[in-house]
Design a protein around this motif. Structure first.
Motif, PDB file in Angstrom:
ATOM      1  N   LEU A 179      70.732  72.975 -15.418  1.00  0.00           N
ATOM      2  CA  LEU A 179      69.767  73.521 -14.476  1.00  0.00           C
ATOM      3  C   LEU A 179      70.464  74.117 -13.254  1.00  0.00           C
ATOM      4  N   SER A 180      69.905  75.200 -12.736  1.00  0.00           N
ATOM      5  CA  SER A 180      70.394  75.803 -11.506  1.00  0.00           C
ATOM      6  C   SER A 180      69.864  75.028 -10.308  1.00  0.00           C
ATOM      7  N   ASN A 181      70.343  75.369  -9.120  1.00  0.00           N
ATOM      8  CA  ASN A 181      69.850  74.693  -7.913  1.00  0.00           C
ATOM      9  C   ASN A 181      68.349  74.894  -7.743  1.00  0.00           C
ATOM     10  N   THR A 182      67.861  76.101  -8.018  1.00  0.00           N
ATOM     11  CA  THR A 182      66.431  76.373  -7.892  1.00  0.00           C
ATOM     12  C   THR A 182      65.623  75.524  -8.862  1.00  0.00           C
ATOM     13  N   GLU A 183      66.109  75.409 -10.102  1.00  0.00           N
ATOM     14  CA  GLU A 183      65.410  74.598 -11.100  1.00  0.00           C
ATOM     15  C   GLU A 183      65.457  73.121 -10.739  1.00  0.00           C
ATOM     16  N   ILE A 184      66.583  72.669 -10.184  1.00  0.00           N
ATOM     17  CA  ILE A 184      66.681  71.270  -9.746  1.00  0.00           C
ATOM     18  C   ILE A 184      65.677  71.007  -8.633  1.00  0.00           C
ATOM     19  N   ALA A 185      65.580  71.942  -7.705  1.00  0.00           N
ATOM     20  CA  ALA A 185      64.634  71.787  -6.594  1.00  0.00           C
ATOM     21  C   ALA A 185      63.205  71.672  -7.112  1.00  0.00           C
ATOM     22  N   GLU A 186      62.855  72.500  -8.080  1.00  0.00           N
ATOM     23  CA  GLU A 186      61.501  72.452  -8.637  1.00  0.00           C
ATOM     24  C   GLU A 186      61.261  71.133  -9.358  1.00  0.00           C
ATOM     25  N   ARG A 187      62.247  70.661 -10.109  1.00  0.00           N
ATOM     26  CA  ARG A 187      62.085  69.426 -10.881  1.00  0.00           C
ATOM     27  C   ARG A 187      61.929  68.213  -9.967  1.00  0.00           C
ATOM     28  N   LEU A 188      62.678  68.188  -8.849  1.00  0.00           N
ATOM     29  CA  LEU A 188      62.668  67.030  -7.958  1.00  0.00           C
ATOM     30  C   LEU A 188      61.728  67.206  -6.766  1.00  0.00           C
ATOM     31  N   VAL A 189      61.062  68.344  -6.710  1.00  0.00           N
ATOM     32  CA  VAL A 189      60.129  68.666  -5.616  1.00  0.00           C
ATOM     33  C   VAL A 189      60.854  68.559  -4.267  1.00  0.00           C
ATOM     34  N   ILE A 190      61.951  69.266  -4.161  1.00  0.00           N
ATOM     35  CA  ILE A 190      62.702  69.366  -2.919  1.00  0.00           C
ATOM     36  C   ILE A 190      63.003  70.840  -2.689  1.00  0.00           C
ATOM     37  N   SER A 191      63.532  71.169  -1.518  1.00  0.00           N
ATOM     38  CA  SER A 191      63.857  72.565  -1.246  1.00  0.00           C
ATOM     39  C   SER A 191      65.142  72.962  -1.969  1.00  0.00           C
ATOM     40  N   ALA A 192      65.303  74.260  -2.201  1.00  0.00           N
ATOM     41  CA  ALA A 192      66.526  74.753  -2.832  1.00  0.00           C
ATOM     42  C   ALA A 192      67.741  74.444  -1.961  1.00  0.00           C
ATOM     43  N   ALA A 193      67.558  74.514  -0.647  1.00  0.00           N
ATOM     44  CA  ALA A 193      68.665  74.211   0.263  1.00  0.00           C
ATOM     45  C   ALA A 193      69.093  72.755   0.140  1.00  0.00           C
ATOM     46  N   THR A 194      68.120  71.857  -0.009  1.00  0.00           N
ATOM     47  CA  THR A 194      68.445  70.438  -0.178  1.00  0.00           C
ATOM     48  C   THR A 194      69.165  70.207  -1.495  1.00  0.00           C
ATOM     49  N   ALA A 195      68.711  70.873  -2.563  1.00  0.00           N
ATOM     50  CA  ALA A 195      69.388  70.748  -3.857  1.00  0.00           C
ATOM     51  C   ALA A 195      70.826  71.232  -3.749  1.00  0.00           C
ATOM     52  N   LYS A 196      71.015  72.346  -3.063  1.00  0.00           N
ATOM     53  CA  LYS A 196      72.367  72.893  -2.898  1.00  0.00           C
ATOM     54  C   LYS A 196      73.255  71.920  -2.127  1.00  0.00           C
ATOM     55  N   THR A 197      72.682  71.258  -1.115  1.00  0.00           N
ATOM     56  CA  THR A 197      73.439  70.273  -0.332  1.00  0.00           C
ATOM     57  C   THR A 197      73.858  69.098  -1.198  1.00  0.00           C
ATOM     58  N   HIS A 198      72.952  68.609  -2.039  1.00  0.00           N
ATOM     59  CA  HIS A 198      73.281  67.494  -2.937  1.00  0.00           C
ATOM     60  C   HIS A 198      74.418  67.888  -3.881  1.00  0.00           C
ATOM     61  N   VAL A 199      74.348  69.104  -4.427  1.00  0.00           N
ATOM     62  CA  VAL A 199      75.398  69.556  -5.345  1.00  0.00           C
ATOM     63  C   VAL A 199      76.728  69.661  -4.611  1.00  0.00           C
ATOM     64  N   ALA A 200      76.706  70.175  -3.384  1.00  0.00           N
ATOM     65  CA  ALA A 200      77.939  70.294  -2.603  1.00  0.00           C
ATOM     66  C   ALA A 200      78.554  68.916  -2.347  1.00  0.00           C
ATOM     67  N   ARG A 201      77.709  67.921  -2.071  1.00  0.00           N
ATOM     68  CA  ARG A 201      78.222  66.560  -1.854  1.00  0.00           C
ATOM     69  C   ARG A 201      78.813  65.983  -3.135  1.00  0.00           C
ATOM     70  N   LEU A 202      78.208  66.329  -4.273  1.00  0.00           N
ATOM     71  CA  LEU A 202      78.752  65.862  -5.550  1.00  0.00           C
ATOM     72  C   LEU A 202      80.130  66.478  -5.807  1.00  0.00           C
ATOM     73  N   PHE A 203      80.284  67.757  -5.481  1.00  0.00           N
ATOM     74  CA  PHE A 203      81.598  68.389  -5.616  1.00  0.00           C
ATOM     75  C   PHE A 203      82.641  67.597  -4.834  1.00  0.00           C
ATOM     76  N   ALA A 204      82.297  67.253  -3.591  1.00  0.00           N
ATOM     77  CA  ALA A 204      83.258  66.566  -2.730  1.00  0.00           C
ATOM     78  C   ALA A 204      83.522  65.138  -3.204  1.00  0.00           C
ATOM     79  N   LYS A 205      82.459  64.388  -3.506  1.00  0.00           N
ATOM     80  CA  LYS A 205      82.618  62.980  -3.866  1.00  0.00           C
ATOM     81  C   LYS A 205      83.297  62.790  -5.223  1.00  0.00           C
ATOM     82  N   LEU A 206      83.009  63.680  -6.163  1.00  0.00           N
ATOM     83  CA  LEU A 206      83.551  63.534  -7.512  1.00  0.00           C
ATOM     84  C   LEU A 206      84.781  64.395  -7.734  1.00  0.00           C
ATOM     85  N   GLU A 207      85.179  65.135  -6.694  1.00  0.00           N
ATOM     86  CA  GLU A 207      86.360  66.003  -6.767  1.00  0.00           C
ATOM     87  C   GLU A 207      86.262  66.928  -7.976  1.00  0.00           C
TER      88      GLU A 207
END
Length: 228
Positions: A179-207
């Motif tokens: 799923l893309s960030n937009t699709e994740i946002a729709e699935r979790l009922v959050i904003s696209a910006a929030t989904a993008k932030t979560h993905v960015a944190r995953l990049f950092a935490k999981l290297e």
């Protein structure tokens, strides 16, 4: 700024078609063309492209070895592998070599342009119907952890997910499903910006180097069920 694209393919018609199509866009530009893997690596070092569209089957150095060398460069480009659905063994090698995504040669040229933009932005997996199968097979079955020795202190949680939140686990599972960030946002009922932030944190935490790497982690840790 336009996305700088290097094309690597031994089929002249493919190179010509992409070059013409990219020439009609305002946000993409072809900075070089290579007919084999060795030339592609040389041009990566010389031209520093943002994205390499890399064929796998080329004379001399193939696309897998060229991907390995290109992604080992400082500030490496994203590599999109051109493949057919039946070339799984080649794609597994490309994943291990550091490829960021996959394109099917049967895709419409306009879809390939969109895929280049997506990967350049680090935003989504390509051709989810293909990558889900490839990543699931590539990830394999995690090894069963050994039982702790008697009378020893329990070891700390070795899972790469130990430091992420429940919401981040949800996001990681959806990344693993393609799923893309937009699709994740729709699935979790959050904003696209929030989904993008979560993905960015995953990049950092999981290297993780990109979304393909995140997806492999999602499969490898059991967040996404494997095919039976």
């Amino acid at each position: 700024m336009s996305v700088r694209v290097l094309l690597a393919d031994d089929q002249p018609l493919m190179l010509v078609g992409l070059r013409i199509l990219i020439g009609d866009t305002n946000d993409l530009e072809v900075v070089g063309e290579a007919g084999d893997g060795s030339e592609a690596v040389r041009l990566v070092r010389e031209l520093r492209p943002d994205v390499v569209v890399m064929d796998i089957r080329m004379p001399g150095m193939d696309g897998i070895e060229a991907t390995r060398q290109a992604t080992a460069e400082p500030d490496p480009p994203k590599v999109l592998v051109l493949t057919t659905f039946d070339d799984d063994e080649y794609v597994y090698g490309a994943l291990r070599a550091g490829a960021s995504g996959f394109l099917l040669k049967s895709m419409a040229l306009n879809a390939i342009l969109d895929a280049i933009r997506v990967v350049a932005a680090g935003d989504a997996l390509l051709a989810p119907s293909v990558t889900r199968r490839l990543i699931a097979d590539f990830a394999g079955t995690p090894a069963t952890p050994a039982a702790p020795e008697p009378d020893t202190e329990p070891a700390a949680d070795p899972s790469p997910l130990a430091g992420i939140t429940d919401r981040e686990r949800e996001v990681l599972a959806l990344v693993g499903q393609g799923l893309s960030n937009t699709e994740i946002a729709e699935r979790l009922v959050i904003s696209a910006a929030t989904a993008k932030t979560h993905v960015a944190r995953l990049f950092a935490k999981l290297e993780a180097r990109d979304r393909v790497h995140l997806a492999i982690i999602a499969f490898d840790t059991g967040l996404v069920p494997r095919r039976r």
